[in-house]
Design a protein around this motif. Structure first.
Motif, short mmCIF file in Angstrom:
data_model
loop_
_atom_site.label_atom_id
_atom_site.label_comp_id
_atom_site.label_asym_id
_atom_site.label_seq_id
_atom_site.Cartn_x
_atom_site.Cartn_y
_atom_site.Cartn_z
N PHE A 4 0.84 -1.19 0.00
CA PHE A 4 0.00 0.00 0.00
C PHE A 4 0.86 1.22 0.00
N HIS A 5 1.91 1.03 0.80
CA HIS A 5 2.82 2.16 0.85
C HIS A 5 3.48 2.37 -0.49
N ASN A 6 3.78 1.36 -1.19
CA ASN A 6 4.41 1.48 -2.51
C ASN A 6 3.43 2.08 -3.53
N ARG A 7 2.20 1.56 -3.37
CA ARG A 7 1.20 2.09 -4.32
C ARG A 7 1.00 3.57 -4.07
N ALA A 8 0.93 3.93 -2.77
CA ALA A 8 0.71 5.33 -2.46
C ALA A 8 1.91 6.16 -2.95
N GLU A 9 3.12 5.61 -2.76
CA GLU A 9 4.31 6.33 -3.21
C GLU A 9 4.33 6.43 -4.72
N GLY A 10 3.90 5.38 -5.36
CA GLY A 10 3.85 5.41 -6.84
C GLY A 10 2.84 6.42 -7.30
N THR A 11 1.77 6.44 -6.57
CA THR A 11 0.75 7.43 -6.96
C THR A 11 1.27 8.83 -6.78
N VAL A 12 1.96 9.04 -5.68
CA VAL A 12 2.51 10.38 -5.40
C VAL A 12 3.55 10.73 -6.45
N LEU A 13 4.38 9.74 -6.76
CA LEU A 13 5.41 10.01 -7.76
C LEU A 13 4.81 10.31 -9.12
N SER A 14 3.75 9.54 -9.42
CA SER A 14 3.13 9.83 -10.74
C SER A 14 2.50 11.21 -10.75
N LYS A 15 1.89 11.52 -9.59
CA LYS A 15 1.30 12.87 -9.53
C LYS A 15 2.38 13.93 -9.61
N LEU A 16 3.49 13.59 -8.86
CA LEU A 16 4.59 14.57 -8.92
C LEU A 16 5.15 14.68 -10.34
N SER A 17 5.20 13.51 -10.98
CA SER A 17 5.68 13.53 -12.36
C SER A 17 4.75 14.34 -13.25
N GLU A 18 3.46 14.10 -13.01
CA GLU A 18 2.48 14.88 -13.81
C GLU A 18 2.61 16.37 -13.52
#
Length: 282
Positions: A4-18
């Motif tokens: 979950f933590h990875n998914r949340a981090e991935g989501t954050v990173l993707s958002k940050l990337s966006e």
């Protein structure tokens, strides 16, 4: 949990990337806008610089135009002054011309009056001349009658030559035809007795009185009286030599200067008794 933590981090990173992608796009857009703004500002500055240069040029041109305008105003003032002076002169000339026309009219009237008076005076003078001519004619006739009477009664005659010779007859009652004469010359405002026939003595005082009074006719009358006195006693006669005498008309007063002969030599006089003398005619 880790996933979950990875998914949340991935989501954050993707958002940050966006967000990074969006930010990069925004930055690029801002860079473009900034470049555009700088370019526009550069163009604006260039435009303003051109306008400023044009303004400066126009200011210089405006200064020159102001100078030319002041010169034109000065020229206009001078032209107006000249026009004013010319107008004053024109008015003065017009007034003078009007006065001249008035004077010309007055002079024309005066000339007409003078012409009328001239005609009137000419008529009067013509009448006077005719009257004078008639009077002169009557006077000449009376003088002619008087001389005829003198010639007939007194035997009086005048001859011109080297001097003026006055001749009388009807002096001697015993011999009325006997001639008595004397010759007078007038030269340089002076009378000179050239001689007499018969010779008369002591007449220098009479000649002196003649030159003082210029009374020629009184002198002639006295000489006739002396001839009358002489005719009562013995007389001596003399002869004129080489005298060119010409009879003259007596219709007008006699001028001795116009009667005298052209000869300028002394007149020799020779008396019968042998006494001879020469008289200077000067």
């Amino acid at each position: 949990m880790a996933s979950f933590h990875n998914r949340a981090e991935g989501t954050v990173l993707s958002k940050l990337s966006e967000l990074r992608t969006v930010c990069n796009k925004d930055i690029e857009i801002h860079h473009q806008n900034t470049d555009s703004i700088f370019a526009s500002f550069g163009n604006f500055l260039q435009s303003q610089r051109s306008k400023a240069e044009l303004t400066v040029h126009n200011h210089v041109k405006l200064g020159k135009l102001k100078v030319e305008l002041r010169e034109l105003e000065d020229e206009l003032v001078r032209a107006l002054a000249v026009k004013t002076r010319n107008e004053v002169k024109r008015i003065a000339i017009t007034d003078s011309l009007s006065e001249t026309i008035v004077k010309a009219d007055e002079l024309q009237k005066i000339v007409q009056d003078q012409a009328a008076r001239k005609d009137e005076y000419a008529s009067i003078l013509s009448e006077q001349s005719k009257e004078n001519s008639r009077e002169a004619s009557r006077s000449r006739e009376e003088i002619q009658e008087a001389f005829k009477w003198y010639n007939r009664i007194l035997g009086f005659r005048i001859d011109g030559g080297h001097g003026v010779t006055f001749t009388f007859t009807s002096v001697n009652k015993k011999c009325p035809a006997e001639e008595y004469s004397f010759t007078v010359r007038h030269a340089n405002e002076k009378y000179t007795l050239l001689g007499s026939k018969p010779h008369l003595k002591d007449i220098e005082e009479l000649v002196h009185e003649l030159n003082k009074s210029n009374g020629l006719f009184r002198f002639v009358r006295i000489m006739r009286e002396k001839f009358q006195t002489t005719s009562l006693g013995p007389v001596s006669h003399f002869i004129y030599q080489d005298q060119d005498c010409t009879s003259i008309s007596l219709s007008a007063p006699v001028s001795l200067g116009s009667i005298c002969s052209r000869s300028k030599s002394p007149l020799p006089l020779r008396e019968v008794n042998g006494e001879t003398k020469k008289l200077d005619h000067g």
